[in-house]
Design a protein around this motif. Structure first.
Motif, mmCIF file in Angstrom:
data_model
loop_
_atom_site.group_PDB
_atom_site.id
_atom_site.type_symbol
_atom_site.label_atom_id
_atom_site.label_comp_id
_atom_site.label_asym_id
_atom_site.label_seq_id
_atom_site.Cartn_x
_atom_site.Cartn_y
_atom_site.Cartn_z
ATOM 1 N N GLN A 169 97.259 3.682 -0.688
ATOM 2 C CA GLN A 169 96.066 3.773 -1.523
ATOM 3 C C GLN A 169 95.804 5.212 -1.964
ATOM 4 O O GLN A 169 95.294 5.460 -3.058
ATOM 5 N N TYR B 251 90.757 9.063 -6.272
ATOM 6 C CA TYR B 251 90.671 9.208 -4.821
ATOM 7 C C TYR B 251 89.593 10.242 -4.517
ATOM 8 O O TYR B 251 89.689 11.407 -4.933
ATOM 9 N N ALA C 122 89.266 5.141 -2.078
ATOM 10 C CA ALA C 122 90.227 4.968 -3.153
ATOM 11 C C ALA C 122 89.644 3.980 -4.155
ATOM 12 O O ALA C 122 88.990 3.007 -3.770
#
Length: 213
Positions: free
Chosen positions: A72, A79, A185
């Motif tokens: 992820q 992010y 994420a």
């Protein structure tokens, strides 16, 4: 947006395990997600946090290596690293008070009592108490981000499986007064992520929501 829409969004969301790296969040949607962080509530309104949006692919690869190699980190469109403030000192409180004066146009002296209360309860509190308090505030902002993402049908994964000390080093946070607490994420689920087809497992509603009359 009605009750049915909101309920459907809550049921739709899940902690996405695999992202489609080819799909990116639009600028318009990202601006709203940013606002969910910017407008999040905090105790006293003091906002003891920062949010780092990691765009550099090389930095993401380094963070992935200290996040149990969870994909992820690198495959999600965005992010976000959540940071908490280690110390809420009188200078930071004064900065917040100055911002209130600027935004609301009120006399600074009208806030003396409020400032004094914050100094007494925050600036003079034990370091460990402030550390825990600041981390809790960051999680409030995380909740706002996750909810907004769900309403936009954007996938999100709250993550604590990481080496926070290593994050601080990679991100150059030493001496900044801020430390990593968790990440999120954001992006779009990969069609082969099997977790999207699993039913949510929750305790029966009447066992966790009770009324005191």
């Amino acid at each position: 947006m009605n009750h049915a829409n909101i309920k459907e969004a809550l049921e739709w969301r899940y902690a996405t395990k695999r992202y489609d790296a080819t799909k990116k969040i639009s600028e318009n949607d990202w601006n709203l997600l940013k606002q969910s962080l910017h407008l999040s509530p905090s105790s006293y309104g003091v906002q003891p946090w920062k949010f780092l949006v990691i765009e550099n692919p090389e930095v993401r690869e380094k963070l992935k290596a200290v996040s149990w190699n969870q994909t992820q980190v690198t495959d999600a469109s965005h992010y976000v690293v959540f940071l908490y403030k280690q110390e809420v000192d009188p200078q930071f409180i004064q900065k917040f008070v100055d911002r209130i004066v600027e935004v609301r146009g009120v006399p600074a002296e009208s806030l003396d009592g409020y400032k004094g209360m914050m100094i007494e309860n925050l600036a003079k509190a034990p370091d460990e108490k402030i550390r825990v308090w600041s981390q809790r505030q960051a999680y409030i902002a995380m909740g706002f981000l996750l909810q907004t993402a769900a309403l936009l049908k954007i996938d999100a994964t709250p993550m604590e499986g990481l080496d926070a000390t290593a994050y601080d080093k990679i991100l150059g946070l030493e001496g900044s007064g801020y430390k990593t607490v968790a990440t999120v994420a954001l992006g779009y689920r990969h069609p082969e992520d099997s977790f999207q087809n699993l039913k949510k497992v929750r305790f029966a509603e009447d066992t966790i929501i009770q009324y005191v009359k």
